[in-house]
Design a protein around this motif. Structure first.
Motif, PDB file in Angstrom:
ATOM      1  N   GLY A 176      29.498  76.179 -27.151  1.00 52.36           N
ATOM      2  CA  GLY A 176      28.506  75.679 -26.493  1.00 52.36           C
ATOM      3  C   GLY A 176      28.506  75.335 -25.198  1.00 52.36           C
ATOM      4  N   ARG A 177      29.629  76.045 -24.666  1.00 56.11           N
ATOM      5  CA  ARG A 177      30.088  75.929 -22.872  1.00 56.11           C
ATOM      6  C   ARG A 177      30.109  77.349 -22.376  1.00 56.11           C
ATOM      7  NH1 ARG A 177      29.202  70.592 -21.972  1.00 56.11           N
ATOM      8  NH2 ARG A 177      30.176  69.366 -23.453  1.00 56.11           N
ATOM      9  N   GLY A 178      29.790  77.448 -21.243  1.00 57.48           N
ATOM     10  CA  GLY A 178      29.893  78.787 -20.715  1.00 57.48           C
ATOM     11  C   GLY A 178      31.053  79.281 -20.177  1.00 57.48           C
ATOM     12  N   ALA A 179      31.957  78.352 -19.383  1.00 57.24           N
ATOM     13  CA  ALA A 179      33.261  78.732 -19.027  1.00 57.24           C
ATOM     14  C   ALA A 179      34.099  79.080 -20.037  1.00 57.24           C
ATOM     15  CB  ALA A 179      33.815  77.772 -17.762  1.00 57.24           C
ATOM     16  N   GLN A 180      35.069  79.734 -20.144  1.00 56.74           N
ATOM     17  CA  GLN A 180      36.204  80.122 -21.060  1.00 56.74           C
ATOM     18  C   GLN A 180      37.394  79.279 -20.842  1.00 56.74           C
ATOM     19  OE1 GLN A 180      35.217  82.844 -23.217  1.00 56.74           O
ATOM     20  NE2 GLN A 180      33.239  82.277 -22.345  1.00 56.74           N
ATOM     21  N   SER A 181      37.832  78.823 -19.591  1.00 53.35           N
ATOM     22  CA  SER A 181      38.860  77.989 -19.066  1.00 53.35           C
ATOM     23  C   SER A 181      38.552  76.808 -18.574  1.00 53.35           C
ATOM     24  CB  SER A 181      39.750  79.064 -18.365  1.00 53.35           C
ATOM     25  OG  SER A 181      39.139  79.543 -17.257  1.00 53.35           O
ATOM     26  N   ASN A 182      39.650  75.922 -18.009  1.00 56.54           N
ATOM     27  CA  ASN A 182      39.455  74.718 -17.265  1.00 56.54           C
ATOM     28  C   ASN A 182      40.736  74.715 -16.013  1.00 56.54           C
ATOM     29  OD1 ASN A 182      37.667  72.648 -16.959  1.00 56.54           O
ATOM     30  ND2 ASN A 182      39.456  71.283 -18.023  1.00 56.54           N
ATOM     31  N   GLY A 183      40.777  75.568 -15.311  1.00 54.83           N
ATOM     32  CA  GLY A 183      41.827  75.821 -14.459  1.00 54.83           C
ATOM     33  C   GLY A 183      41.856  74.679 -13.486  1.00 54.83           C
ATOM     34  N   CYS A 184      43.100  74.296 -12.752  1.00 52.89           N
ATOM     35  CA  CYS A 184      42.966  73.454 -11.784  1.00 52.89           C
ATOM     36  C   CYS A 184      42.001  73.720 -10.710  1.00 52.89           C
ATOM     37  CB  CYS A 184      44.253  72.911 -11.479  1.00 52.89           C
ATOM     38  SG  CYS A 184      45.097  72.201 -12.463  1.00 52.89           S
ATOM     39  N   GLY A 185      41.574  72.799  -9.730  1.00 52.45           N
ATOM     40  CA  GLY A 185      40.900  73.082  -8.338  1.00 52.45           C
ATOM     41  C   GLY A 185      41.906  73.597  -7.409  1.00 52.45           C
ATOM     42  N   ARG A 186      41.297  74.320  -6.564  1.00 57.22           N
ATOM     43  CA  ARG A 186      42.046  74.900  -5.495  1.00 57.22           C
ATOM     44  C   ARG A 186      42.485  73.877  -4.427  1.00 57.22           C
ATOM     45  NH1 ARG A 186      36.841  75.124  -4.257  1.00 57.22           N
ATOM     46  NH2 ARG A 186      35.959  74.808  -2.242  1.00 57.22           N
ATOM     47  N   PHE A 187      42.274  72.546  -4.627  1.00 54.82           N
ATOM     48  CA  PHE A 187      42.768  71.664  -3.816  1.00 54.82           C
ATOM     49  C   PHE A 187      43.984  70.869  -4.253  1.00 54.82           C
ATOM     50  CE2 PHE A 187      38.419  71.875  -2.339  1.00 54.82           C
ATOM     51  CZ  PHE A 187      38.518  72.641  -0.995  1.00 54.82           C
ATOM     52  N   GLU A 188      44.216  71.100  -5.506  1.00 55.20           N
ATOM     53  CA  GLU A 188      45.563  70.420  -6.211  1.00 55.20           C
ATOM     54  C   GLU A 188      46.593  70.914  -5.901  1.00 55.20           C
ATOM     55  OE1 GLU A 188      44.357  67.760  -7.959  1.00 55.20           O
ATOM     56  OE2 GLU A 188      42.430  68.497  -7.041  1.00 55.20           O
ATOM     57  N   ALA A 189      47.736  70.139  -5.656  1.00 55.43           N
ATOM     58  CA  ALA A 189      49.057  70.714  -5.442  1.00 55.43           C
ATOM     59  C   ALA A 189      49.616  71.165  -6.542  1.00 55.43           C
ATOM     60  CB  ALA A 189      49.802  69.406  -4.680  1.00 55.43           C
ATOM     61  N   GLU A 190      49.326  70.876  -7.738  1.00 56.59           N
ATOM     62  CA  GLU A 190      50.030  71.388  -8.955  1.00 56.59           C
ATOM     63  C   GLU A 190      48.979  71.778  -9.794  1.00 56.59           C
ATOM     64  OE1 GLU A 190      52.552  68.087 -10.292  1.00 56.59           O
ATOM     65  OE2 GLU A 190      54.082  68.309  -8.997  1.00 56.59           O
ATOM     66  N   ALA A 191      49.430  72.809 -10.784  1.00 54.46           N
ATOM     67  CA  ALA A 191      48.660  73.043 -11.865  1.00 54.46           C
ATOM     68  C   ALA A 191      49.388  72.822 -13.242  1.00 54.46           C
ATOM     69  CB  ALA A 191      48.440  74.611 -11.958  1.00 54.46           C
ATOM     70  N   ARG A 192      48.418  71.951 -13.970  1.00 57.90           N
ATOM     71  CA  ARG A 192      49.046  71.416 -15.425  1.00 57.90           C
ATOM     72  C   ARG A 192      48.339  72.636 -16.633  1.00 57.90           C
ATOM     73  NH1 ARG A 192      52.005  67.326 -15.122  1.00 57.90           N
ATOM     74  NH2 ARG A 192      52.089  65.977 -13.461  1.00 57.90           N
ATOM     75  N   VAL A 193      49.557  73.088 -17.344  1.00 53.30           N
ATOM     76  CA  VAL A 193      49.171  74.133 -18.188  1.00 53.30           C
ATOM     77  C   VAL A 193      49.541  73.549 -19.584  1.00 53.30           C
ATOM     78  CG1 VAL A 193      49.347  76.526 -19.040  1.00 53.30           C
ATOM     79  CG2 VAL A 193      49.392  76.049 -16.521  1.00 53.30           C
ATOM     80  N   ALA A 194      48.427  73.539 -20.467  1.00 55.36           N
ATOM     81  CA  ALA A 194      48.858  73.102 -21.945  1.00 55.36           C
ATOM     82  C   ALA A 194      49.511  74.226 -22.878  1.00 55.36           C
ATOM     83  CB  ALA A 194      47.687  72.495 -22.604  1.00 55.36           C
ATOM     84  N   PHE A 195      50.515  73.709 -23.436  1.00 56.18           N
ATOM     85  CA  PHE A 195      51.657  74.812 -24.285  1.00 56.18           C
ATOM     86  C   PHE A 195      51.806  74.107 -25.535  1.00 56.18           C
ATOM     87  CE2 PHE A 195      55.913  73.594 -24.335  1.00 56.18           C
ATOM     88  CZ  PHE A 195      55.702  72.653 -23.116  1.00 56.18           C
ATOM     89  N   ASP A 196      51.814  74.675 -26.646  1.00 56.59           N
ATOM     90  CA  ASP A 196      52.222  74.540 -27.903  1.00 56.59           C
ATOM     91  C   ASP A 196      53.759  74.271 -27.952  1.00 56.59           C
ATOM     92  OD1 ASP A 196      52.814  73.846 -30.513  1.00 56.59           O
ATOM     93  OD2 ASP A 196      50.855  74.495 -30.877  1.00 56.59           O
ATOM     94  N   ASP A 197      54.391  73.064 -28.454  1.00 60.67           N
ATOM     95  CA  ASP A 197      55.906  72.920 -28.157  1.00 60.67           C
ATOM     96  C   ASP A 197      56.344  73.477 -29.681  1.00 60.67           C
ATOM     97  OD1 ASP A 197      54.899  70.864 -29.713  1.00 60.67           O
ATOM     98  OD2 ASP A 197      55.877  69.590 -28.301  1.00 60.67           O
TER      99      ASP A 197
END
Length: 386
Positions: free
Chosen positions: A40-61
């Motif tokens: 029910g959502r339009g976007a396919q992803s949820n990447g960090c904004g361009r002003f963030e110093a770091e990007a957090r990527v979820a992964f399965d351990d």
């Protein structure tokens, strides 16, 4: 530990035609968020904004923990703004002030050019934009205070130029109706843009204002194909409901405009004439169009959506977009950003004009007036004896 995330240093933001590091003009796209979590959502992803110093990527351990993550749910926080009227000096739009009752938009239109504004809040222009929303419940009171200021000079206020004032959460918050009540009392002109049939709820106020040339409404109809509309604009009103809203507004004497927006080559451009024809039969007298705009993060979000839903058209769509944007995915130049350049853009413009002429649209433009403006009384203001 069943869940983990990795902090990655973000590279400098670049603005080339192609994504940084791309080896081909059309690189492969990987969708990060599971379909069930973003249903029910339009976007396919949820990447960090361009002003963030770091990007957090979820992964399965290795414990399949990502399967247990909850679905994205709409949350609404309060925006404690101190002012509600936003000013602009853009020379290619017909207003210099606007109001946005909400930040973010639950409609989830994948092409929405307002998505990058969520990056200013430290949130993602992707799924955060359509699920983490902010409401301004004090907007009506703030508006009345600003209109009462001695130095205020009335001009049309545009509402809905960034996020939709009639998105689903308006049913509960009623901020837009409160704003209209203030504008009606002050006899202040307003122009509304929406893609929601909820606007018909306020026909009583809008029709009274329209009798004094104080209100007009534009509704965006992107496609008459329910499947395409639901995919691109998952929580916006269906095309048939938008046309019915145009009919009800027109019958109530409210000046209405149909916006064929955005026009996306090889996806909905073939519908221009049909949309205008349907709107004219609903009583609409004015029409406009805007080409697809892909500023900043919107480009990649639209690419992801296009690859996931219409992979066979992906290359063709972006080839045509670049033909209308001087070889780039987006051109922000004033005067051309709305209509594009080149033969393809010219042809779309001529088709639109010919259809409007045939249907008798745009013969006369409705003009709003400030002649009736009555400045609200300020709190504690002494009344005049004369």
């Amino acid at each position: 530990m069943s869940r983990a995330s990795v902090a990655l240093k973000r590279p400098p933001v670049t603005a080339p035609s192609e994504p940084a590091g791309a080896t081909t003009p059309f690189p492969a796209i990987e969708v990060a968020i599971d379909r069930e979590r973003r249903r029910g959502r339009g976007a396919q992803s949820n990447g960090c904004g361009r002003f963030e110093a770091e990007a957090r990527v979820a992964f399965d351990d290795g414990w399949q923990s990502l399967d247990d993550l909850p679905a994205f749910k709409t949350t609404v926080a309060l925006d404690t703004a101190r002012k509600v009227i936003t000013r602009n000096e853009s020379p290619d739009i017909g207003f210099d002030r606007s109001i946005n009752p909400y930040r973010g938009c639950e409609h989830g239109c994948v092409y929405c050019f307002a998505r990058p504004t969520h990056a200013y809040l430290g949130l993602s222009p992707g799924l955060d934009f359509e699920s983490k929303l902010f409401a301004k419940p004090d907007a009506p009171a703030l508006l009345e205070k600003e209109l009462a200021a001695q130095g205020y000079e009335p001009k049309m206020i545009a509402i809905g130029t960034n996020t939709d004032p009639y998105q689903p959460i308006e049913r509960d918050h009623n901020i837009m109706r409160g704003i209209l009540e203030v504008l009606e009392r002050a006899s202040h002109p307003v122009g509304i843009v929406t893609k929601s049939a909820l606007v018909t709820r306020d026909i009583d106020i809008l029709s009274r204002m329209a009798k004094r040339n104080l209100a007009k409404v534009a509704i965006s109809v992107t496609s008459l194909d329910p499947k395409l509309a639901r995919s691109m604009e998952p929580r916006a009103s269906a095309p048939a409901k938008r046309l019915e809203a145009l009919r009800q507004l027109s019958e109530a004497g409210i000046p209405t405009t149909v916006m064929v927006a955005p026009v996306i080559p090889a996806l909905n451009d073939a519908e221009i004439e049909r949309i205008l024809d349907a709107a004219a039969h609903a009583g609409v007298k004015e029409a406009s169009y805007i080409l697809l705009r892909l500023p900043l993060e919107v480009r990649d979000l639209f690419r992801e959506w296009l690859m996931a839903n219409y992979p066979d058209r992906y290359r063709h769509v972006f080839t045509l977009i670049r033909e209308m944007r001087d070889g780039r995915d987006y051109d922000s130049q004033w005067g051309t950003r709305m209509k594009g350049t080149g033969p393809m853009a010219w042809m779309i413009g001529r088709r639109f004009e010919i259809a409007c002429t045939r249907l008798g649209l745009n013969k006369r433009r409705s003009k709003l007036t400030t002649d009736h403006f009555s400045r609200p009384e300020r709190s504690g203001q002494q009344l005049s004896l004369f």
